[in-house]
Design a protein around this motif. Structure first.
Motif, mmCIF file in Angstrom:
data_model
loop_
_atom_site.group_PDB
_atom_site.id
_atom_site.type_symbol
_atom_site.label_atom_id
_atom_site.label_comp_id
_atom_site.label_asym_id
_atom_site.label_seq_id
_atom_site.Cartn_x
_atom_site.Cartn_y
_atom_site.Cartn_z
ATOM 1 N N LEU A 108 -29.866 -8.040 -27.695
ATOM 2 C CA LEU A 108 -30.188 -9.097 -26.734
ATOM 3 C C LEU A 108 -28.897 -9.738 -26.256
ATOM 4 C CD1 LEU A 108 -32.113 -11.207 -25.356
ATOM 5 C CD2 LEU A 108 -31.928 -12.526 -27.484
ATOM 6 N N CYS A 109 -28.775 -9.908 -24.951
ATOM 7 C CA CYS A 109 -27.694 -10.719 -24.389
ATOM 8 C C CYS A 109 -28.257 -12.134 -24.250
ATOM 9 C CB CYS A 109 -27.252 -10.178 -23.032
ATOM 10 S SG CYS A 109 -25.861 -11.086 -22.302
ATOM 11 N N PRO A 110 -27.874 -13.058 -25.118
ATOM 12 C CA PRO A 110 -28.531 -14.373 -25.146
ATOM 13 C C PRO A 110 -28.154 -15.237 -23.960
ATOM 14 C CG PRO A 110 -26.687 -14.338 -26.669
ATOM 15 C CD PRO A 110 -26.828 -12.931 -26.142
ATOM 16 N N PRO A 111 -29.029 -16.142 -23.580
ATOM 17 C CA PRO A 111 -28.729 -17.065 -22.483
ATOM 18 C C PRO A 111 -27.599 -18.014 -22.876
ATOM 19 C CG PRO A 111 -31.090 -17.015 -22.970
ATOM 20 C CD PRO A 111 -30.400 -16.308 -24.088
ATOM 21 N N ASN A 112 -26.885 -18.489 -21.864
ATOM 22 C CA ASN A 112 -25.864 -19.522 -22.037
ATOM 23 C C ASN A 112 -26.090 -20.560 -20.947
ATOM 24 O OD1 ASN A 112 -23.661 -21.124 -22.406
ATOM 25 N ND2 ASN A 112 -22.129 -19.510 -22.169
ATOM 26 N N HIS B 174 -27.115 -6.874 -12.514
ATOM 27 C CA HIS B 174 -25.668 -6.999 -12.669
ATOM 28 C C HIS B 174 -25.278 -6.498 -14.059
ATOM 29 C CE1 HIS B 174 -26.087 -9.678 -9.182
ATOM 30 N NE2 HIS B 174 -24.792 -9.470 -8.968
ATOM 31 N N ALA B 175 -23.993 -6.205 -14.226
ATOM 32 C CA ALA B 175 -23.521 -5.709 -15.516
ATOM 33 C C ALA B 175 -22.124 -6.231 -15.823
ATOM 34 C CB ALA B 175 -23.510 -4.175 -15.544
ATOM 35 N N THR B 176 -21.912 -6.577 -17.086
ATOM 36 C CA THR B 176 -20.599 -6.924 -17.612
ATOM 37 C C THR B 176 -20.330 -5.987 -18.788
ATOM 38 O OG1 THR B 176 -21.705 -8.636 -18.928
ATOM 39 C CG2 THR B 176 -20.585 -9.343 -16.911
ATOM 40 N N PRO C 12 -24.685 -19.309 -13.705
ATOM 41 C CA PRO C 12 -24.711 -17.887 -13.344
ATOM 42 C C PRO C 12 -24.572 -17.651 -11.846
ATOM 43 C CG PRO C 12 -26.929 -18.661 -13.823
ATOM 44 C CD PRO C 12 -25.991 -19.786 -14.181
ATOM 45 N N ASP C 13 -25.014 -18.602 -11.026
ATOM 46 C CA ASP C 13 -24.974 -18.397 -9.580
ATOM 47 C C ASP C 13 -23.553 -18.315 -9.052
ATOM 48 O OD1 ASP C 13 -27.741 -18.404 -9.415
ATOM 49 O OD2 ASP C 13 -27.833 -20.581 -9.238
ATOM 50 N N ALA C 14 -22.621 -18.946 -9.747
ATOM 51 C CA ALA C 14 -21.224 -18.906 -9.327
ATOM 52 C C ALA C 14 -20.451 -17.822 -10.078
ATOM 53 C CB ALA C 14 -20.563 -20.260 -9.568
ATOM 54 N N ASP C 15 -21.170 -16.979 -10.796
ATOM 55 C CA ASP C 15 -20.562 -15.920 -11.597
ATOM 56 C C ASP C 15 -19.483 -16.472 -12.532
ATOM 57 O OD1 ASP C 15 -22.162 -13.904 -10.755
ATOM 58 O OD2 ASP C 15 -20.803 -13.178 -9.205
ATOM 59 N N GLN C 16 -19.802 -17.613 -13.143
ATOM 60 C CA GLN C 16 -18.873 -18.242 -14.071
ATOM 61 C C GLN C 16 -19.361 -18.150 -15.512
ATOM 62 O OE1 GLN C 16 -18.595 -22.207 -12.486
ATOM 63 N NE2 GLN C 16 -17.265 -21.612 -10.794
ATOM 64 N N GLY C 17 -20.266 -17.247 -15.766
ATOM 65 C CA GLY C 17 -20.883 -17.156 -17.075
ATOM 66 C C GLY C 17 -22.373 -17.377 -16.925
ATOM 67 N N GLY C 18 -23.072 -17.352 -18.020
ATOM 68 C CA GLY C 18 -24.522 -17.521 -17.952
ATOM 69 C C GLY C 18 -25.216 -16.364 -17.267
ATOM 70 N N TRP C 19 -24.547 -15.208 -17.264
ATOM 71 C CA TRP C 19 -25.093 -14.066 -16.535
ATOM 72 C C TRP C 19 -26.396 -13.556 -17.128
ATOM 73 C CZ3 TRP C 19 -19.554 -13.090 -17.734
ATOM 74 C CH2 TRP C 19 -18.722 -13.551 -16.708
ATOM 75 N N CYS C 20 -26.615 -13.852 -18.402
ATOM 76 C CA CYS C 20 -27.845 -13.373 -19.036
ATOM 77 C C CYS C 20 -28.941 -14.423 -19.054
ATOM 78 C CB CYS C 20 -27.538 -12.912 -20.457
ATOM 79 S SG CYS C 20 -26.597 -11.368 -20.519
#
Length: 265
Positions: free
Chosen positions: A113-117, A39-41, A122-130
């Motif tokens: 680096l795209c750091p974790p959040n 995926h990409a943002t 992430p599963d709901a595409d609400q952030g945490g994508w990395c």
């Protein structure tokens, strides 16, 4: 400031030719990988000039060092503890109404680096994508907009590793001092990345350098007053190059030196 390196000076022309053959014979094995889903943002603004300084790879200015706006921060699995810094990724949007119609693909360089959040889902595409183990690219906005529509925000993509097309030889940005040499690898062609770096002074053998972080490599040795050569082992292939006479005995920190060869030359 870039100091162009001359070829290694040997006693005879034949010796010079032999050195150059050795320096290039082990290069050129890197090939494009298979396509993989991710995926990409995007980050920054449409100019691509905001927030392009520094980062986990140590690149100070994407424009000045030649990466332009085709850059991306990589999620933890892709970043691989900095081993992917400088690597090139071909990315295309797929399976989304937000893909740009008729767009093919874009090639970006891994520069951060795209750091974790972990506070986000992430599963709901609400952030945490990395968040690991997701494969994710946070791209500079201009490169993202070449394949995705702004309204989408996040798009499914396919990516593959591809050879980096660079102009001229590998560049070495010097920092540190005579007893602690810190070198940033720039303009690396072919695989684009590094898994091992060695430095050789006029009066030393090959000295293994250690990764300080990202694309920065260090050696704790007294190398002052000596001309320097470097050997680079790629991370994503078995390519190795030897860059002779990168800097002469008057080298200093704060200067970027350029070798005569590259992985793709």
């Amino acid at each position: 400031m870039v100091a162009m390196a001359s070829f290694f000076r040997c006693v005879t022309a034949a010796a010079v030719l032999l050195v150059l053959m050795v320096a290039t014979s082990e290069a050129g094995n890197f090939k494009a990988s298979d396509w993989i889903a991710a995926h990409a943002t995007f980050y920054g603004d449409s100019s691509g000039l905001s927030d392009d300084m520094g980062g986990a790879c140590g690149y100070s200015n994407m424009q000045a060092i030649g990466f332009g706006t085709n850059t991306a921060a990589l999620s933890t699995p892709l970043f691989d503890n900095g081993k992917a810094c400088g690597g090139c990724f071909e990315i295309r949007c797929t399976g989304s109404k937000y893909c740009v119609a008729g767009a093919s693909s874009v090639i970006v360089t891994g520069t951060n680096l795209c750091p974790p959040n972990y506070a986000e889902n992430p599963d709901a595409d609400q952030g945490g994508w990395c968040n690991p183990p997701r494969l994710h690219f946070d791209m500079a906005m201009p490169s993202w907009l070449s394949i995705g529509q702004y309204e989408g925000g996040i798009i499914p993509v396919m990516y593959r590793r591809v050879p980096c097309q660079r102009s001229g030889g590998v560049k070495f940005k010097f920092s540190g001092n005579a007893y602690w040499l810190l070198v940033y690898l720039l303009n690396v062609g072919g695989p684009g990345d590094a898994d091992g770096v060695w430095v050789k002074g006029d009066n030393t053998g090959w000295i293994a350098m250690s990764r300080n972080f990202g694309a920065a490599w260090q050696a704790f040795s007294n190398l002052g007053g000596m001309g320097l050569a470097f050997k680079i082992q790629a991370h994503s292939s078995d390519d190795t190059i030897i860059c002779n006479a990168v800097a002469d005995a008057s080298w200093s920190a704060g200067v970027t030196y350029q070798a005569a060869i590259n992985f793709d030359s």
